[in-house]
Write a protein that holds these residues in place. Structure first.
Motif, PDB file in Angstrom:
ATOM      1  N   GLN A  76      10.686 123.415  61.019  1.00 17.60           N
ATOM      2  CA  GLN A  76      12.112 123.959  61.109  1.00 17.60           C
ATOM      3  C   GLN A  76      12.978 122.358  61.536  1.00 17.60           C
ATOM      4  O   GLN A  76      13.251 121.411  62.128  1.00 17.60           O
ATOM      5  CB  GLN A  76      11.719 123.921  62.714  1.00 17.60           C
ATOM      6  CG  GLN A  76      10.859 124.916  63.475  1.00 17.60           C
ATOM      7  CD  GLN A  76      11.171 126.184  62.695  1.00 17.60           C
ATOM      8  OE1 GLN A  76      12.333 126.647  63.255  1.00 17.60           O
ATOM      9  NE2 GLN A  76      10.172 127.024  62.580  1.00 17.60           N
ATOM     10  N   ARG A 103       3.017 116.408  65.522  1.00 14.96           N
ATOM     11  CA  ARG A 103       2.868 116.924  67.009  1.00 14.96           C
ATOM     12  C   ARG A 103       2.194 116.039  67.962  1.00 14.96           C
ATOM     13  O   ARG A 103       2.126 116.102  68.921  1.00 14.96           O
ATOM     14  CB  ARG A 103       2.389 118.496  66.412  1.00 14.96           C
ATOM     15  CG  ARG A 103       3.687 118.770  65.906  1.00 14.96           C
ATOM     16  CD  ARG A 103       2.537 119.988  66.129  1.00 14.96           C
ATOM     17  NE  ARG A 103       1.031 120.467  64.824  1.00 14.96           N
ATOM     18  CZ  ARG A 103       0.482 121.844  64.494  1.00 14.96           C
ATOM     19  NH1 ARG A 103       1.476 123.223  64.721  1.00 14.96           N
ATOM     20  NH2 ARG A 103      -0.432 122.011  64.146  1.00 14.96           N
ATOM     21  N   GLN A 114       4.099 117.624  71.174  1.00 16.83           N
ATOM     22  CA  GLN A 114       5.958 116.379  70.576  1.00 16.83           C
ATOM     23  C   GLN A 114       6.184 117.805  69.915  1.00 16.83           C
ATOM     24  O   GLN A 114       5.467 117.791  68.527  1.00 16.83           O
ATOM     25  CB  GLN A 114       5.079 115.235  69.615  1.00 16.83           C
ATOM     26  CG  GLN A 114       5.655 114.318  69.410  1.00 16.83           C
ATOM     27  CD  GLN A 114       5.723 113.115  68.310  1.00 16.83           C
ATOM     28  OE1 GLN A 114       5.575 111.825  69.563  1.00 16.83           O
ATOM     29  NE2 GLN A 114       5.017 112.568  67.637  1.00 16.83           N
ATOM     30  N   ARG A 115       7.683 117.565  69.803  1.00 12.96           N
ATOM     31  CA  ARG A 115       8.415 118.309  69.093  1.00 12.96           C
ATOM     32  C   ARG A 115       9.092 117.693  67.953  1.00 12.96           C
ATOM     33  O   ARG A 115       9.316 116.715  67.947  1.00 12.96           O
ATOM     34  CB  ARG A 115       9.020 119.025  69.784  1.00 12.96           C
ATOM     35  CG  ARG A 115       8.897 119.989  70.856  1.00 12.96           C
ATOM     36  CD  ARG A 115      10.608 119.909  72.137  1.00 12.96           C
ATOM     37  NE  ARG A 115      11.491 121.097  71.037  1.00 12.96           N
ATOM     38  CZ  ARG A 115      11.664 122.158  71.032  1.00 12.96           C
ATOM     39  NH1 ARG A 115      10.375 122.571  71.610  1.00 12.96           N
ATOM     40  NH2 ARG A 115      12.456 122.823  70.649  1.00 12.96           N
ATOM     41  N   TYR A 116       8.837 118.320  66.095  1.00 13.91           N
ATOM     42  CA  TYR A 116       9.197 117.724  65.590  1.00 13.91           C
ATOM     43  C   TYR A 116      11.326 117.256  65.642  1.00 13.91           C
ATOM     44  O   TYR A 116      11.568 117.301  66.626  1.00 13.91           O
ATOM     45  CB  TYR A 116       9.248 118.735  64.311  1.00 13.91           C
ATOM     46  CG  TYR A 116      10.368 118.570  63.143  1.00 13.91           C
ATOM     47  CD1 TYR A 116       9.844 116.812  62.355  1.00 13.91           C
ATOM     48  CD2 TYR A 116      11.503 118.545  62.544  1.00 13.91           C
ATOM     49  CE1 TYR A 116      10.692 116.242  61.272  1.00 13.91           C
ATOM     50  CE2 TYR A 116      12.125 118.479  61.633  1.00 13.91           C
ATOM     51  CZ  TYR A 116      11.494 117.524  60.849  1.00 13.91           C
ATOM     52  OH  TYR A 116      11.811 116.542  59.667  1.00 13.91           O
TER      53      TYR A 116
END
Length: 346
Positions: free
Chosen positions: A115, A156, A261-263
């Motif tokens: 994303q 992540r 964990q979000r990018y």
């Protein structure tokens, strides 16, 4: 056999009558001779009895595998010593083959779908392609995809950077901490073989589009089977593909729910010219111990490569010759960081 005999004679609970011993063994093990069945049989023994059985086992090997008791909370300032000294590749392979795959530890990983903007995706794709190429150029498609998945699993994992390039080049600015050895051992200085680069790029593209390798699941670590890293007892072995053995964190940190964990949405600038210069990483001093409660964990140097011998080089060249005989070389070379095509390696 020594363990079985001692289990029957020195159990901490009253043992069965001698003429019913076979029934007791059958009941405990379910008729299996697997590692888990043996552990179940020995579970009722007093620790001193187990130690005595191991001491008198005529076929005993040094216990160089399995999770060492106390390591989940080991002092991370001290590198443990397995007490086995230097190993050649064949001996390391023998020991690695004896280390059982941890039962029930392989957990599914969620697909990673990139994303971000087209510009950031281009950077991420190059970094992931580099990791696949330099770490597993001659592995199978699945073996290469497994290496890519380890990278994306780390993206992540809150213990690692939240970008693809950040994970691949983590520690590359130091001489003692390259997470992937190719980022500090000079491997990037020689250019690439175009057809092999293009193959790695296809694998990286699929990984960024959500491909998942079920055989490695949530693995965040791996090493080649011809080395035996001192950190391997601190993590859980989940499988092997080709020459690479894959591991996940022990306990809840290795569960799918921990990969939250979000990018970051952007990729860091990578000075490839700088990282192409060899800087002799000191992997022996890099700590990778994991606590069961998720605290105090430090990442491992990946790759596990060693200096090749003359025989190693001959085998690699022969394998490369077979690959090239089967794979036509593309006309176009991959783009380098500055947009110029990279020179193929001799």
């Amino acid at each position: 056999m020594a363990v079985l005999a001692t289990a029957l004679s020195a159990s901490s609970s009253p043992g069965p009558a001698p003429d019913r011993a076979h029934e007791h063994i059958l009941k405990v093990t379910g008729g299996s001779l697997s590692e888990d069945a043996l552990k179940a049989l020995a579970a009722g023994m007093d620790p001193a009895a187990r130690a005595l059985a191991a001491r008198h086992d005529p076929a005993a090997e040094p216990q160089e595998w399995g999770r060492v008791e106390g390591w989940p909370n080991y002092d991370v300032s001290v590198r443990p010593d397995l007490g086995i000294g230097a190993l050649d590749g064949d001996r390391a392979r023998q020991i690695n083959a004896l280390i059982p795959i941890a039962a029930g530890e392989l957990k599914p990983a969620r697909p990673f779908v990139f994303q971000g903007s087209a510009a950031e995706r281009k950077k991420a794709l190059r970094c992931l392609t580099q990791a696949v190429y330099y770490e597993s150029a001659l592995e199978s498609d699945k073996g290469q995809a497994a290496v890519a998945q380890v990278v994306l699993n780390r993206v992540r994992d809150p213990n690692f950077p939240a970008s693809v390039c950040g994970v691949v080049f983590q520690g590359a600015e130091r001489t003692t901490g390259c997470q992937f050895s190719f980022t500090c051992d000079g491997a990037m200085a020689g250019g690439v073989v175009p057809w092999a680069w293009d193959r790695a790029k296809v694998v990286a593209e699929r990984a960024l589009a959500g491909q998942v390798v079920a055989e490695v699941g949530t693995a965040t670590h791996y090493h080649a089977d011809y080395v035996l890293p001192w950190w391997s007892p601190t993590v859980r072995k989940v499988g092997q593909i080709g020459t690479h053995i894959f591991y996940r964190w022990a306990g809840s940190p290795g569960e799918p729910a921990a990969f939250v964990q979000r990018y970051a949405g952007r990729e860091p600038f990578i000075d490839e010219a700088r990282f192409a210069r060899p800087r002799l990483p000191d992997a022996e001093n890099t700590v990778v111990l994991a606590s069961e409660d998720g605290h105090g964990r430090v990442a491992a140097v990946l790759g596990g490569r060693r200096k090749p011998t003359a025989d190693d080089i001959a085998r690699i060249n022969e394998k490369l010759r077979r690959f090239e005989a089967e794979t036509p070389s593309p006309a176009a070379a991959p783009e380098a960081a500055g947009g110029e095509p990279a020179s193929p390696a001799a």
